[in-house]
Design an enzyme around this catalytic site. Structure first.
Site, mmCIF file in Angstrom:
data_model
loop_
_atom_site.group_PDB
_atom_site.id
_atom_site.type_symbol
_atom_site.label_atom_id
_atom_site.label_comp_id
_atom_site.label_asym_id
_atom_site.label_seq_id
_atom_site.Cartn_x
_atom_site.Cartn_y
_atom_site.Cartn_z
ATOM 1 N N THR A 1 -19.490 52.562 9.658
ATOM 2 C CA THR A 1 -18.465 51.522 9.580
ATOM 3 C C THR A 1 -19.315 50.323 9.906
ATOM 4 O O THR A 1 -20.100 50.312 11.282
ATOM 5 C CB THR A 1 -17.212 51.862 9.481
ATOM 6 O OG1 THR A 1 -17.091 51.398 11.066
ATOM 7 C CG2 THR A 1 -16.030 53.271 9.507
ATOM 8 N N CYS A 2 -18.583 49.407 9.769
ATOM 9 C CA CYS A 2 -19.573 47.905 10.341
ATOM 10 C C CYS A 2 -19.768 47.952 11.024
ATOM 11 O O CYS A 2 -20.181 47.222 11.782
ATOM 12 C CB CYS A 2 -18.222 47.626 9.230
ATOM 13 S SG CYS A 2 -18.305 46.921 7.678
ATOM 14 N N GLY B 1 -22.515 41.449 -4.061
ATOM 15 C CA GLY B 1 -22.836 43.353 -3.774
ATOM 16 C C GLY B 1 -21.366 43.529 -4.891
ATOM 17 O O GLY B 1 -20.687 42.705 -5.416
#
Length: 453
Positions: free
Chosen positions: A49-50, A189
């Site tokens: 994940t981030c 995005g």
């Protein structure tokens, strides 16, 4: 299953290192396959994940597993092994299960109580199933983790306290530029994080929402669900000049919005208020030099990590009572999962024992047929039923009790005792343990936002 977790997160590594270690392109799939192919590893799953990269593996050797997975993580992340090792954490067996369940509940998130992690874990399990690196053990483990996460959010108020990373980021932007409502917003995005950002902005009451993405069709699909406008990726500079707020999360490997580009956009803006820029990408989309530009308020993951730590330390996001309640849920679920796993581990031995008893009964009945061929068929059938019933009754209480005892700590010794006492063929036990299973189809994925973990 001997579960090993090896990883790094916002709790152990600076955002700059996490940024360099971020897995882009097909790196997650390649790392997953390499991990599953390592000698000590039977199954593997990857949570990326981030703010965290974690390998989950069923290993037959602890030290070899740690060494091999550390090397593989360094190779595929591009971070030097010595530097990476200083920030890695390792959990094993019950502690590894405890860690995953805590992650699922949002206890390990940047913003404690973050509920989006459940989507990330679904993605991780789905990828492992799709790549055929997860078997019975990891499938059951991750399914249970998802159930524990849902239980924590349904039985406590931690989900009300826990914000998404997007919401938390927008709050930090609002501190420097004013409320989001009434602003013109540009989202760069169209992936899961960007989609969550766009939906959050729409709910927050922006007067205009613009979407830009390298794949124009994907931007149009997202915009259609939110009533947003779409611009082509090469038009981002002009779109920024018209915006009050920019949120970027593209998943690109390099800088997407440079300092010069943003400076030009600020110069072209008619508004005197600062341009808010929220960078939720890892690696970062926005040049860090933007922070020094006049007229720009930049919030990135490093800023959010510092703010979240301060908020969590002061109890600002999840009340202490809710956190304690979730911790109790996790502890109870870890104990229950361990007991169930230990009880399940003895099942192949019990099945093999019953199979051996059945073979003995059948053999003796055949012998009886040879010695008393004139025996009445009805009497023979009644005799066979009686013998089988006697054996079943003799085995019933011991096998039920041994399953109960096996669920307790140290219960693995009972399976060994059964094998020794009844001289069970190890190959027969292994054949039962290794019987093929059918895994469920790949789990449906949901739009998942930010660091969930």
């Amino acid at each position: 299953m001997s579960l090993l977790v090896l990883g790094l997160s916002h709790r152990t590594a600076p955002v700059g290192l996490l940024e360099r270690a971020a897995l882009t392109g097909d790196a997650p799939q390649r790392l997953l396959h390499a991990a599953a192919a390592a000698a000590p590893v039977g199954e593997a799953a990857l949570v990326a994940t981030c703010n965290r990269i974690e390998l989950y593996a069923d290993v037959d050797k602890f030290h070899a597993g740690v060494a091999d997975l550390s090397v593989l993580l360094a190779e595929h992340s591009g971070v030097d092994l010595e530097e990476l090792t200083a920030h890695l954490y390792v959990h094993y067996e019950d502690r590894a299960v405890h860690h995953l369940f805590s992650v699922a509940c949002g206890l390990e998130s940047m913003v404690v109580g973050e509920g989006q992690i459940l989507g990330q874990l679904r993605d991780a399990l789905g990828l492992a199933q799709e790549q055929h690196t997860a078997g019975r053990g990891l499938n059951e483990l991750f399914q249970q983790a998802l159930r524990v996460g849902k239980r924590a959010h349904s039985e406590t108020d931690i989900d009300k306290a826990g914000q998404s990373l997007v919401s938390f980021g927008l709050e930090r932007i609002a501190e420097g530029t004013g409320p989001v409502a009434g602003k013109r917003a540009l989202v760069v995005g169209a992936g899961s994080m960007s989609s969550l950002a766009a939906a959050t902005l729409a709910r927050a009451g922006v007067v205009e929402l613009v979407i830009a993405n390298r794949t124009h069709d994907r931007a149009e699909r997202l915009a259609a669900t939110l009533g947003a406008r779409v611009v082509r990726f090469e038009e981002v500079a002009s779109a920024m000049a018209e915006a009050d707020l920019v949120v970027s999360c593209t998943g690109a490997a390099g800088i997407v919005l440079g300092a010069e580009q943003i400076a030009a956009a600020v110069a072209g803006r008619g508004s005197g208020s600062p341009l808010g820029v929220l960078d939720l990408a890892l690696p970062r989309d926005v040049d860090a030099a933007v922070q020094a530009l006049p007229g720009v308020h930049l919030v990135d993951l490093e800023t959010l990590a510092e703010s979240a730590q301060a908020a969590n330390d002061s109890g600002g996001h999840a009340g202490a009572l809710d956190v304690d309640a979730v911790r109790r849920i996790v502890a109870a679920e870890v104990d229950a999962f361990g007991a169930a796993q230990r009880a399940a581990a003895i099942t192949p031995t019990v099945v093999a024992l019953r199979a051996m008893a059945s073979e003995v009964v059948s053999s003796e009945l055949e012998r009886l047929d040879g010695r008393l061929p004139e025996l009445d068929p009805r009497a023979r059938a009644e005799l066979a039923q009686t013998v089988r019933r006697v054996v079943d009754k003799l085995l019933h209480s011991p096998t039920v009790r041994v399953k109960q005892l096996a669920g307790e700590p140290g219960g693995a010794s009972y399976a060994e005792a059964l094998r020794e006492l009844f001289d069970l063929d190890p190959a027969a036990v292994q054949a039962v343990a290794g019987a093929p299973i059918s895994l469920p189809a790949r789990l449906p994925l949901q739009v998942a936002g930010g660091e969930l973990g």
